[in-house]
Design an enzyme around this catalytic site. Structure first.
Site, PDB file in Angstrom:
ATOM      1  N   GLU A 157       0.852  -1.200   0.000  1.00  0.00           N
ATOM      2  CA  GLU A 157       0.000   0.000   0.000  1.00  0.00           C
ATOM      3  C   GLU A 157       0.877   1.236   0.000  1.00  0.00           C
ATOM      4  O   GLU A 157       2.037   1.183   0.402  1.00  0.00           O
ATOM      5  CB  GLU A 157      -0.870   0.024   1.269  1.00  0.00           C
ATOM      6  CG  GLU A 157      -1.830  -1.137   1.346  1.00  0.00           C
ATOM      7  CD  GLU A 157      -2.500  -1.232   2.713  1.00  0.00           C
ATOM      8  OE1 GLU A 157      -2.423  -0.282   3.512  1.00  0.00           O
ATOM      9  OE2 GLU A 157      -3.104  -2.281   2.979  1.00  0.00           O
ATOM     10  N   LYS A 159       1.986   4.728   1.646  1.00  0.00           N
ATOM     11  CA  LYS A 159       1.974   5.262   3.014  1.00  0.00           C
ATOM     12  C   LYS A 159       1.555   6.721   2.898  1.00  0.00           C
ATOM     13  O   LYS A 159       2.313   7.571   2.426  1.00  0.00           O
ATOM     14  CB  LYS A 159       3.357   5.127   3.649  1.00  0.00           C
ATOM     15  CG  LYS A 159       3.350   5.489   5.114  1.00  0.00           C
ATOM     16  CD  LYS A 159       4.628   5.043   5.782  1.00  0.00           C
ATOM     17  CE  LYS A 159       4.589   5.271   7.276  1.00  0.00           C
ATOM     18  NZ  LYS A 159       4.378   6.632   7.681  1.00  0.00           N
ATOM     19  N   ASP A 161       0.568  10.453   3.789  1.00  0.00           N
ATOM     20  CA  ASP A 161       1.125  11.390   4.758  1.00  0.00           C
ATOM     21  C   ASP A 161       0.007  12.261   5.321  1.00  0.00           C
ATOM     22  O   ASP A 161      -0.303  13.328   4.801  1.00  0.00           O
ATOM     23  CB  ASP A 161       2.189  12.251   4.072  1.00  0.00           C
ATOM     24  CG  ASP A 161       3.102  12.893   5.090  1.00  0.00           C
ATOM     25  OD1 ASP A 161       2.995  12.544   6.282  1.00  0.00           O
ATOM     26  OD2 ASP A 161       3.917  13.745   4.709  1.00  0.00           O
ATOM     27  N   TYR A 268      -7.365   1.834   5.645  1.00  0.00           N
ATOM     28  CA  TYR A 268      -6.387   0.772   5.386  1.00  0.00           C
ATOM     29  C   TYR A 268      -6.393  -0.385   6.377  1.00  0.00           C
ATOM     30  O   TYR A 268      -5.605  -1.307   6.250  1.00  0.00           O
ATOM     31  CB  TYR A 268      -4.972   1.338   5.271  1.00  0.00           C
ATOM     32  CG  TYR A 268      -4.560   2.270   6.404  1.00  0.00           C
ATOM     33  CD1 TYR A 268      -4.491   1.840   7.708  1.00  0.00           C
ATOM     34  CD2 TYR A 268      -4.242   3.593   6.126  1.00  0.00           C
ATOM     35  CE1 TYR A 268      -4.109   2.694   8.724  1.00  0.00           C
ATOM     36  CE2 TYR A 268      -3.859   4.459   7.130  1.00  0.00           C
ATOM     37  CZ  TYR A 268      -3.793   3.999   8.434  1.00  0.00           C
ATOM     38  OH  TYR A 268      -3.427   4.849   9.432  1.00  0.00           O
ATOM     39  N   LYS A 357      10.214   3.898   4.271  1.00  0.00           N
ATOM     40  CA  LYS A 357      10.163   5.367   4.242  1.00  0.00           C
ATOM     41  C   LYS A 357      10.958   5.871   3.044  1.00  0.00           C
ATOM     42  O   LYS A 357      12.119   5.524   2.883  1.00  0.00           O
ATOM     43  CB  LYS A 357      10.777   5.943   5.521  1.00  0.00           C
ATOM     44  CG  LYS A 357       9.966   5.640   6.761  1.00  0.00           C
ATOM     45  CD  LYS A 357       8.850   6.621   6.958  1.00  0.00           C
ATOM     46  CE  LYS A 357       9.377   7.870   7.555  1.00  0.00           C
ATOM     47  NZ  LYS A 357       8.598   8.554   8.483  1.00  0.00           N
ATOM     48  N   CYS A 451      27.371  44.616   9.872  1.00  0.00           N
ATOM     49  CA  CYS A 451      25.987  44.197  10.155  1.00  0.00           C
ATOM     50  C   CYS A 451      25.038  44.846   9.131  1.00  0.00           C
ATOM     51  O   CYS A 451      25.214  46.017   8.787  1.00  0.00           O
ATOM     52  CB  CYS A 451      25.618  44.644  11.568  1.00  0.00           C
ATOM     53  SG  CYS A 451      23.914  44.291  12.009  1.00  0.00           S
ATOM     54  N   CYS A 453      22.265  46.111   9.461  1.00  0.00           N
ATOM     55  CA  CYS A 453      21.378  47.167   9.970  1.00  0.00           C
ATOM     56  C   CYS A 453      21.935  48.558   9.635  1.00  0.00           C
ATOM     57  O   CYS A 453      23.121  48.697   9.316  1.00  0.00           O
ATOM     58  CB  CYS A 453      21.166  47.008  11.473  1.00  0.00           C
ATOM     59  SG  CYS A 453      22.444  47.763  12.463  1.00  0.00           S
ATOM     60  N   CYS A 470      27.043  40.613  16.006  1.00  0.00           N
ATOM     61  CA  CYS A 470      26.990  42.068  16.052  1.00  0.00           C
ATOM     62  C   CYS A 470      26.771  42.410  17.519  1.00  0.00           C
ATOM     63  O   CYS A 470      25.818  41.919  18.127  1.00  0.00           O
ATOM     64  CB  CYS A 470      25.815  42.580  15.210  1.00  0.00           C
ATOM     65  SG  CYS A 470      25.468  44.324  15.522  1.00  0.00           S
ATOM     66  N   CYS A 475      21.016  47.457  17.774  1.00  0.00           N
ATOM     67  CA  CYS A 475      20.889  46.995  16.385  1.00  0.00           C
ATOM     68  C   CYS A 475      19.431  46.611  16.151  1.00  0.00           C
ATOM     69  O   CYS A 475      18.903  45.726  16.833  1.00  0.00           O
ATOM     70  CB  CYS A 475      21.800  45.783  16.187  1.00  0.00           C
ATOM     71  SG  CYS A 475      21.461  44.872  14.693  1.00  0.00           S
TER      72      CYS A 475
HETATM   73  S1  IVH Z   1      -1.208   0.397   8.753  1.00  0.00           S
HETATM   74  C1  IVH Z   1      -1.401  -1.749  12.647  1.00  0.00           C
HETATM   75  N1  IVH Z   1      -1.229   1.428   6.371  1.00  0.00           N
HETATM   76  O1  IVH Z   1       1.653   5.374   9.098  1.00  0.00           O
HETATM   77  C2  IVH Z   1      -1.052  -1.057  11.374  1.00  0.00           C
HETATM   78  N2  IVH Z   1      -0.571   2.834   8.154  1.00  0.00           N
HETATM   79  O2  IVH Z   1       4.129   5.233  10.581  1.00  0.00           O
HETATM   80  C3  IVH Z   1      -1.250   0.373  11.443  1.00  0.00           C
HETATM   81  N3  IVH Z   1      -0.061   5.125   7.499  1.00  0.00           N
HETATM   82  O3  IVH Z   1       0.165   5.383  12.272  1.00  0.00           O
HETATM   83  C4  IVH Z   1      -0.954   1.187  10.319  1.00  0.00           C
HETATM   84  N4  IVH Z   1      -0.471   4.898   5.372  1.00  0.00           N
HETATM   85  O4  IVH Z   1      -0.978   6.717  10.397  1.00  0.00           O
HETATM   86  C5  IVH Z   1      -0.982   1.669   7.668  1.00  0.00           C
HETATM   87  N5  IVH Z   1      -1.322   2.219   4.194  1.00  0.00           N
HETATM   88  C6  IVH Z   1      -1.094   2.440   5.476  1.00  0.00           C
HETATM   89  C7  IVH Z   1      -0.687   3.696   5.953  1.00  0.00           C
HETATM   90  C8  IVH Z   1      -0.431   3.847   7.313  1.00  0.00           C
HETATM   91  C9  IVH Z   1      -0.116   5.743   6.313  1.00  0.00           C
HETATM   92  C10 IVH Z   1       0.361   5.780   8.754  1.00  0.00           C
HETATM   93  C11 IVH Z   1      -0.493   5.485   9.946  1.00  0.00           C
HETATM   94  C12 IVH Z   1       0.446   4.936  10.977  1.00  0.00           C
HETATM   95  C13 IVH Z   1       1.754   5.472  10.504  1.00  0.00           C
HETATM   96  C14 IVH Z   1       2.930   4.674  11.008  1.00  0.00           C
END
Ligand code: IVH
Length: 720
Positions: A157, A159, A161, A268, A357, A451, A453, A470, A475
């Site tokens: 999946e 991730k 933000d 998710y 990440k 400086c 200023c 400075c 100033c």
């Molecule tokens: S699963 C028990 N799936 O990432 C599993 N988390 O760094 C819980 N997040 O707190 C999380 N996309 O807020 C999951 N596809 C995804 C996600 C996801 C973003 C976030 C979530 C979690 C944080 C952890």
């Protein structure tokens, strides 16, 4: 569709709206429902279906458009029945493979133990997993192979933000939405979540008795751009990035404000479920949620190997900027729910999932100029003025270059094309020049000797110090910072004298040094835009009250180089009053426990300055307390918002000295050690942060907070 049908639909919609309103009123206010919940839900469902089939007949006052929750419960604590977990991180392919291996080995051990238990129940001793322990010819011993365990499919999946939230549906109706909080207890945000168009208030018929859905609330990039265009049109500051804006939007006390922000959500996972179908895989769970009209992200794929999952990760990296929302990585989850169950979780994160990440994004842009800014203690910090570039979720126009040595080491020159990224995904950083694009004979940058200023005083770099200063106390570049510092909580604590007002009073010429705070002309202030009788009186009272602050706080307010909150207290305790401190020699000052020679020198030097002495005399005449007194921190009983938390601060935070920020954390029940470890709750980054602390925080997956998030944390105890 015929007009007759339209008329009937319109009539029925009007009838349903009336019915739903009536029953909602009975249910919520009078506590005397006349119809079962299921019948009420059926009315709402019929209305939704009609409105979907006839969008032109949608009415803004329809209960499907209006908020059904009581905003008074906003932010009340909500205990999660199933904890909301975090995720462990992998930063490269090796770490992803290592995660899968760990999971596989753990499953092998679990399966072997189970097989051994079953066999011993049948009176057979098995040697699985212990090939060396087998003695040839042993009677009565059966041998089994190490159980072969396949992890099976991996669900990949994005991730997202944003912010994790949990939605609780009971009998198909959304009854509560909560933030993650600390994973065990979050905050009630039902009224705000109900304003999100992508979150259904009602699930289709046949939904489970209880269904907790977890997901991420985020701000689509298009909505972020619209908001910023509005801000600009109104002459207001731009929002920094979509994630923080989403967080701020969810934290609105007034749900109608949240409704205007355009937040959305991806689901998710699930928490508590009662009365749902039996599902055996995570992918089937996602399909099931999708079938209930919950928003499930379409980019999810199933991979049959770690290599295939790694391919997904690479694609994410390549496509990250083509998506209409921000992601900060990918999440890989073992698909089979039985294996997930067997693997379980650590106290922090499940063993069956891992987050990859994405590395901080890097972009190139033009370095137009290098300028120098003067901090509240006169420190001259060079910074890069860049061609605005969108990187790491926000537009970067400036980035600190820390000091002369850093500029040299990076060899960046005005006119260069430079590589920019966000350190710890928060602080913009110039990594270095793209030498191939450097124009011929581009001159190096020299640190200015004067400086910026109007007083044009020299900038001095002392031996052994990387920074230039400075030293001119009036100033104007320093003044703003000094006044803000003087009025800050850990110093004279002058409420109602915030950043904006300080700026205004300086610009209007009301203040040209800190002592002028005590001779403000309230007649004129009262007439300023944004002021009135009451706010001018409040300001006057706060300034008057500050005269009683103990000597240690006055010392903090004087903004003497190297002197922090704790050392100010030591000095005040040891010498008793300001006149004695002013009269002390460097040696006498250095004799005070906790005051080193550099600090003693700095204090002495401060009071040698004629301008500083003039300011001190004006403060004396205004009636400030020059005598020692009790510790300011003992005197206050602050809410223990940081109890149990360990907060590491790196870099300078506005309104705090380095000692002061530690004291502020401790005064709220938290710990503030100097280094990052696995026990660290969060790392706060200020100006000129240390790269090693940020790196370590990133490695350990510890949240990194910016200054605004830190202020919110100490106020509320809530991590973003
Ligand atoms: S699963 C028990 N799936 O990432 C599993 N988390 O760094 C819980 N997040 O707190 C999380 N996309 O807020 C999951 N596809 C995804 C996600 C996801 C973003 C976030 C979530 C979690 C944080 C952890």
């Amino acid at each position: 569709m015929t007009t007759g049908e339209d008329d009937r639909a319109e009539e029925r919609i009007a009838e349903l709206i009336e019915l739903i309103r009536y029953h909602d009123q009975r249910y919520h206010s009078d506590d005397a429902s006349e119809i079962p919940d299921a019948d009420f839900d059926q009315l709402k469902r019929e209305l939704i279906e009609l409105e979907t089939a006839h969008p032109e007949l949608g009415r803004p006052d329809s209960p499907t458009q209006t908020v059904g929750a009581d905003p008074s419960t906003l932010f009340a604590p909500v205990k999660h029945r199933v904890p909301m977990m975090s995720l462990d991180n992998a930063f490269d392919r090796g770490e992803l493979i290592a995660w899968a291996d760990r999971a596989r080995r753990r499953l092998v051990a679990i399966h072997a133990r189970r097989a051994a238990e079953e066999a011993s129940n049948q009176g057979v001793l098995l040697l699985a997993g212990e090939p060396d322990g087998k003695e040839a010819g042993d009677e009565g011993l059966a041998e089994i192979e190490e159980p072969s365990v396949q992890l099976g499919d991996l669900v990949c999946e994005l991730k997202f933000d944003g912010l994790a939230v949990s939605l609780r549906y009971e009998n198909g109706r959304l009854v509560q939405a909560a933030t993650r909080g600390n994973g065990r207890v979050g905050e009630d945000i039902t009224a705000n979540i109900l304003t999100l168009k992508s979150v259904p208030h009602l699930l289709p018929a046949g939904a489970p008795q209880v269904l907790e859905v977890r997901g991420e609330v985020y701000l689509p990039l298009a909505a972020f751009d619209v908001l910023n265009a509005q801000q600009e049109a109104e002459g207001k500051p731009r929002y920094a990035n979509p994630r923080n804006t989403a967080a701020g939007s969810l934290r609105q006390k007034d749900p109608t404000v949240t409704a205007t922000r355009g937040l959305s959500m991806w689901c998710y996972s699930v928490g508590e479920v009662q009365g749902g179908p039996t599902l055996t895989t995570h992918s089937a769970t996602l399909e099931y949620l999708e079938g209930l009209a919950l928003p499930v992200n379409p980019e999810t794929v199933t991979a049959d190997s770690v290599d295939a999952a790694w391919e997904f990760v690479n694609e994410c990296e390549a496509r990250r900027h083509d998506l209409p929302y921000e992601i900060d990585g990918a999440v890989i989850k073992i698909d089979r729910l039985d294996l997930q169950q067997e693997l379980g979780s650590t106290s922090r994160a499940p063993r069956w999932a891992v987050a990859y990440k994405l590395p901080p994004e890097e972009k190139t842009t033009k370095l137009h100029r290098i300028q120098v800014s003067i901090g509240s203690k006169g420190k001259a910090t060079p910074f890069a003025v860049l061609e605005p570039v969108f990187v790491g979720g926000s537009t970067v126009e400036m980035a600190t270059l820390h000091n002369q040595d850093q500029v040299k080491a990076k060899d960046v020159r005005p006119g260069d094309t430079v590589v920019v990224r966000k350190a710890g995904d928060v602080i913009p950083e110039v990594l270095g020049p793209v030498l191939a694009e450097r124009p011929d004979e581009l001159p190096e940058w020299d640190f200015p000797e004067i400086c910026p200023c109007p007083h044009q005083q020299p900038l001095v770099r002392e031996e052994g110090d990387a920074a230039h200063y400075c030293y001119f106390p009036r100033c104007p570049e320093q003044l703003r910072g000094w006044i803000e510092h003087f009025a800050a909580r850990n110093a004279l604590d002058i409420e109602h004298l915030g950043e904006q007002r300080v700026g205004l009073f300086i610009d209007l010429g009301f203040i040209s040094d800190v002592s002028d705070i005590y001779s403000l002309d309230y007649e004129r202030i009262r007439k300023l835009e944004g002021f009135g009788e009451l706010s001018a009186a409040n300001l006057a009272a706060a300034i008057e009250a500050s005269k009683q602050q103990p000597l240690a706080r006055l010392l903090v307010g004087l903004n003497i180089r190297h002197l922090g909150d704790t050392t100010s207290e030591l000095l005040a305790d040891a010498l008793g009053d300001l006149d004695k401190i002013m009269a002390a020699t460097v040696e006498e000052l250095a004799e005070v426990d906790g005051i080193g020679p550099i600090m003693a020198e700095s204090v002495h030097e401060f009071f040698q300055s004629e301008i500083n002495r003039e300011i001190i005399e004006k403060l004396r005449a205004a009636g400030l307390n020059f005598a020692g007194d009790a510790s300011p921190y003992e005197a206050q009983a602050l809410p223990q918002t940081l109890e149990g938390m360990t907060i590491v601060v790196t870099g300078g935070l506005e309104g705090y000295t380095r000692d002061g920020v530690g004291a502020a954390i401790k005064a709220r029940g938290g710990k503030s050690p100097g280094s990052v470890s696995s026990k660290t709750t969060a790392v706060v980054v200020g100006e000129n942060p240390g790269a090693s602390k940020l790196d370590k925080a990133e490695k350990l997956g510890i949240p990194v907070l910016d200054e605004a998030q830190f202020h919110r944390l100490i106020e509320t105890g809530e991590l973003p």
